[in-house]
Every structure is written in structure tokens, then in C-alpha cells.
Design a protein around this motif. Structure first.
Motif, PDB file in Angstrom:
ATOM      1  N   LEU A 117       0.838  -1.207   0.000  1.00 27.69           N
ATOM      2  CA  LEU A 117       0.000   0.000   0.000  1.00 27.69           C
ATOM      3  C   LEU A 117       0.875   1.261   0.000  1.00 27.69           C
ATOM      4  CD1 LEU A 117      -2.730  -0.838   2.702  1.00 27.69           C
ATOM      5  CD2 LEU A 117      -2.892  -1.106   0.222  1.00 27.69           C
ATOM      6  N   VAL A 118       1.926   1.215   0.831  1.00 24.19           N
ATOM      7  CA  VAL A 118       2.822   2.381   0.920  1.00 24.19           C
ATOM      8  C   VAL A 118       3.504   2.605  -0.430  1.00 24.19           C
ATOM      9  CG1 VAL A 118       4.839   3.373   2.063  1.00 24.19           C
ATOM     10  CG2 VAL A 118       3.188   2.032   3.398  1.00 24.19           C
ATOM     11  N   LYS A 119       3.981   1.525  -1.034  1.00 26.09           N
ATOM     12  CA  LYS A 119       4.659   1.617  -2.329  1.00 26.09           C
ATOM     13  C   LYS A 119       3.710   2.213  -3.381  1.00 26.09           C
ATOM     14  CE  LYS A 119       7.324  -1.228  -5.530  1.00 26.09           C
ATOM     15  NZ  LYS A 119       7.567  -2.608  -5.998  1.00 26.09           N
ATOM     16  N   ASP A 120       2.475   1.716  -3.401  1.00 28.68           N
ATOM     17  CA  ASP A 120       1.500   2.198  -4.384  1.00 28.68           C
ATOM     18  C   ASP A 120       1.238   3.696  -4.236  1.00 28.68           C
ATOM     19  OD1 ASP A 120       1.311  -0.338  -5.317  1.00 28.68           O
ATOM     20  OD2 ASP A 120      -0.658  -0.779  -4.463  1.00 28.68           O
ATOM     21  N   SER A 121       1.335   4.178  -3.000  1.00 26.92           N
ATOM     22  CA  SER A 121       1.021   5.595  -2.758  1.00 26.92           C
ATOM     23  C   SER A 121       2.163   6.516  -3.166  1.00 26.92           C
ATOM     24  CB  SER A 121       0.724   5.808  -1.264  1.00 26.92           C
ATOM     25  OG  SER A 121       1.926   5.758  -0.507  1.00 26.92           O
ATOM     26  N   GLY A 122       3.341   5.949  -3.352  1.00 25.18           N
ATOM     27  CA  GLY A 122       4.506   6.776  -3.654  1.00 25.18           C
ATOM     28  C   GLY A 122       5.182   7.324  -2.414  1.00 25.18           C
ATOM     29  N   ALA A 123       4.640   7.020  -1.237  1.00 27.12           N
ATOM     30  CA  ALA A 123       5.262   7.476   0.011  1.00 27.12           C
ATOM     31  C   ALA A 123       6.541   6.686   0.280  1.00 27.12           C
ATOM     32  CB  ALA A 123       4.291   7.304   1.178  1.00 27.12           C
ATOM     33  N   THR A 124       7.351   7.200   1.210  1.00 23.08           N
ATOM     34  CA  THR A 124       8.582   6.513   1.593  1.00 23.08           C
ATOM     35  C   THR A 124       8.311   5.585   2.767  1.00 23.08           C
ATOM     36  OG1 THR A 124       9.864   8.445   0.929  1.00 23.08           O
ATOM     37  CG2 THR A 124      10.960   6.865   2.389  1.00 23.08           C
ATOM     38  N   LEU A 125       8.662   4.319   2.615  1.00 25.01           N
ATOM     39  CA  LEU A 125       8.529   3.384   3.738  1.00 25.01           C
ATOM     40  C   LEU A 125       9.820   3.409   4.546  1.00 25.01           C
ATOM     41  CD1 LEU A 125       6.970   1.183   5.260  1.00 25.01           C
ATOM     42  CD2 LEU A 125       8.015  -0.494   3.721  1.00 25.01           C
ATOM     43  N   ILE A 126       9.731   3.910   5.790  1.00 27.23           N
ATOM     44  CA  ILE A 126      10.910   3.950   6.659  1.00 27.23           C
ATOM     45  C   ILE A 126      11.263   2.544   7.126  1.00 27.23           C
ATOM     46  CG2 ILE A 126      11.774   4.780   8.892  1.00 27.23           C
ATOM     47  CD1 ILE A 126      11.320   6.967   6.768  1.00 27.23           C
TER      48      ILE A 126
END
Lengths: 194, 194
Positions: free
Chosen positions: B139-148
Motif C-alpha cells: 500500500l505504501v509503495k502504491d502511494s509513492g510514500a517513503t517506507l521507513i
């Protein structure tokens, strides 16, 4: 509670079927700073009641319950929703009618975690027709524990669950009480309908 | 984290099928004081990563996530489990295999609450085969956000979900890592299997 009412007016969205969408800050994304202020207000209201356990129901009550429990320095129990009847006898169980999804579901709490000596405060995000709150109070009653009352974030007062339960003697403190959502506009009870 | 390991040894119960029952303090009754100590440890580990959102999954991750978010001063989002495919296009969705109950379920997060500029820390109570954590990271990847990375309370290291995800580059910090539960006895990895 003015802070919560202002947030509802700013970020809440009224949808068809008397639905108030507050998933920006309450039950999908959760504003923990706001929760901290709500927790303080619940503590102000119930601080002299010697609360030993906070009881809530999965899923969206858990966040507010946990932040509130920090202020009360007590554990949280969350009732689990169950589709299968538990016959092992090791849980308290109650049936709850779902107005959102139709049908009924069971809620369960392990008997290990509610004892006659407990003094229980129920915390939940919403009170509308009162089905979940009634179910939770039944679990407390079955355990022999003392039900102090319920702290609710948002009460849809026009759906009368709160009125009915108060009429049966339950103490319910709601931080925002909504009188109407007609034409997409949220109006609060404030002083005039208490 | 010694405090959590000691609590697992004291109150955890090993059941058939590699099940560790910790509902006395983690995921039915919740020890909020313990959660506060776990939150401080997650903060120590991730404090320099400029976390803007904590992501978890309903229901039992929500409590730890909220208490942790207080220390990070950021909001929490919880992914919802859904049995119906959402086709409205307003959510990120991912499929998760359930080893406990069999089958798969979808998890969803509204697109409103995960943005490319977000720096996301995933918090959850358990890591075993890694299905939920993999779904959340998608989900994080799909959003373009950075996964810490991910902060986990209890990792069953012998089920290898953590090993697999670390091998693909995910940073995972688990506060208690279990090496084995053979003969009903919990043994932790400690230094010897890191």
C-alpha cells in the motif's frame, strides 16, 4: 467539547442515510493530539469514579480507548466481534444488531479480564442507536463488574440510542452531541437539548 | 527488549500450531504502561527518520500504533480489512493471505491519507510469515510514500517472514524475537541469531 465540534464542522462530511464521515481524524486516520485532548476531558468527567478497566469494541474504538487509558493508568479490553458462537464457556458474549451492515454479530470478552471487583468505563467513537453500547453493558453486567458509564466521542442524539440507555439509568458522557444533519449541515445540541 | 521478553515468559501461553497467546497484555487486554515503554523503544530506533505517519492494520495493531504515535507526534492510519473489492478507485488495496483463518482478504487505505511526501513507519503487534506486513508495504509503495520500516512487538523468527522481507531490503525492528516455542517453551533469539 468545543475542539471536537469544530473539527467535525471542518472535516466531517455528511453522506446519505444519516452517515457522518469523520475518517479524516477519528476512525481511519486518527489524530492522536485530538485524542489526547478527548482523553483529558473523559478523565475530568470520570476521575472520581475509581475506574479499573476501560472497555471498548474493535476496531475504531481501540485508539481512543488506549489514549484515554493512559490518563486513567488502567488497562484496556476490547470486545471482539465474532461470527462463530463460542461454546467453551470461557467468554462473556452478547448479540449486537448492525444497522450499518445488516444482521447481527456476537461480541465476546474473555472471562479472565472482567471480574466482579472491576469498575468499568466504556469508551467508543460513536453512539447512534446504541446497539454496541447496549451489548458492551450486557457483558459488564454478566461479569458482575460495576459499570461506571460510557464516554463517547460523537453521539448522534437524533437517533435516540443515548436517550434510551440514559432512561435505563446508564451514565453517558458524549463529547459532541449532534442534533441534526439535515441538508448536509451538522447542528449540535449544546445546551439547548441537554 | 527485556521488559517485553519477561512479560512473554510470565504471561504468554504456547498453544498447538505454533500459536503464542498473549491476550493478557497485548491483543485483547492491553497493558498501556507496557505499550508506553514499547513506544519509547520504537522512538529510540526510528527517531532520526522524520516519520510523518504511522500505518497499522485493524484490529490488534491499533493500540500500540496510537501510543507510539504520541511519542512521534504524528497521526495513525489503520488499514481496514475488507471482504468486498472496492472499485471506486479512491483507495489503495492489497491482498493478504490469512494463515490463521485460511483464505485471503483485502486491506484498504484511503488515497487521501497516504501521499508521496509521507514518510511511513508501520507498527504491528505480530510478525510471523509476513503476509500482513507485505500487504501494508505494498500500500505504501502504491502511494509513492517513503517506507521507513516496520516496528513489531513480537516476531516469530522461526516462521521466516521477517527474514524474507529483510532480504528484500525492508528495515524491521522487532522488540522480541522468538527463536522457538518447542515443547511449550519460548526461547528468544537475543544476540545469537541476529
Amino acid at each position: 467539547m468545543r475542539l471536537l465540534e469544530e473539527r467535525i464542522l471542518r472535516d466531517g462530511k455528511v453522506r446519505d442515510g444519516n452517515v457522518l464521515k469523520v475518517d479524516n481524524f477519528l476512525n481511519h486516520q486518527m489524530d492522536i493530539v485530538l485524542f489526547g485532548e478527548m482523553a483529558k476531558e473523559f478523565h475530568r468527567l470520570f476521575q472520581s469514579d475509581n475506574v479499573t478497566k476501560i472497555l471498548t469494541i474493535e476496531a475504531s474504538g481501540i485508539g481512543i480507548a488506549c489514549i484515554t487509558a493512559q490518563v486513567f493508568s488502567c488497562p484496556v479490553i476490547f470486545a471482539k466481534k465474532s461470527k462463530t458462537k463460542n461454546i467453551a464457556g470461557d467468554v462473556y458474549t452478547s448479540s449486537v444488531e448492525s444497522f450499518t451492515h445488516g444482521g447481527t454479530y456476537d461480541i465476546i470478552v474473555s472471562k479472565e479480564y472482567l471480574k466482579p471487583e472491576d469498575r468499568v468505563l466504556i469508551i467508543d467513537d460513536f453512539l447512534a442507536k446504541g446497539a454496541a453500547l447496549h451489548g458492551l453493558s450486557s457483558l459488564v453486567k454478566d461479569s458482575g463488574a460495576t459499570l461506571i458509564g460510557a464516554g463517547i466521542a460523537i453521539e448522534k442524539a437524533f437517533q435516540c440510542g443515548g436517550e434510551s440507555l440514559r432512561g435505563r439509568g446508564m451514565r453517558i458522557e458524549s463529547l459532541a452531541r449532534i442534533k441534526s444533519m439535515e441538508n448536509g449541515k451538522v447542528q449540535f445540541c449544546d445546551d439547548d437539548c441537554d
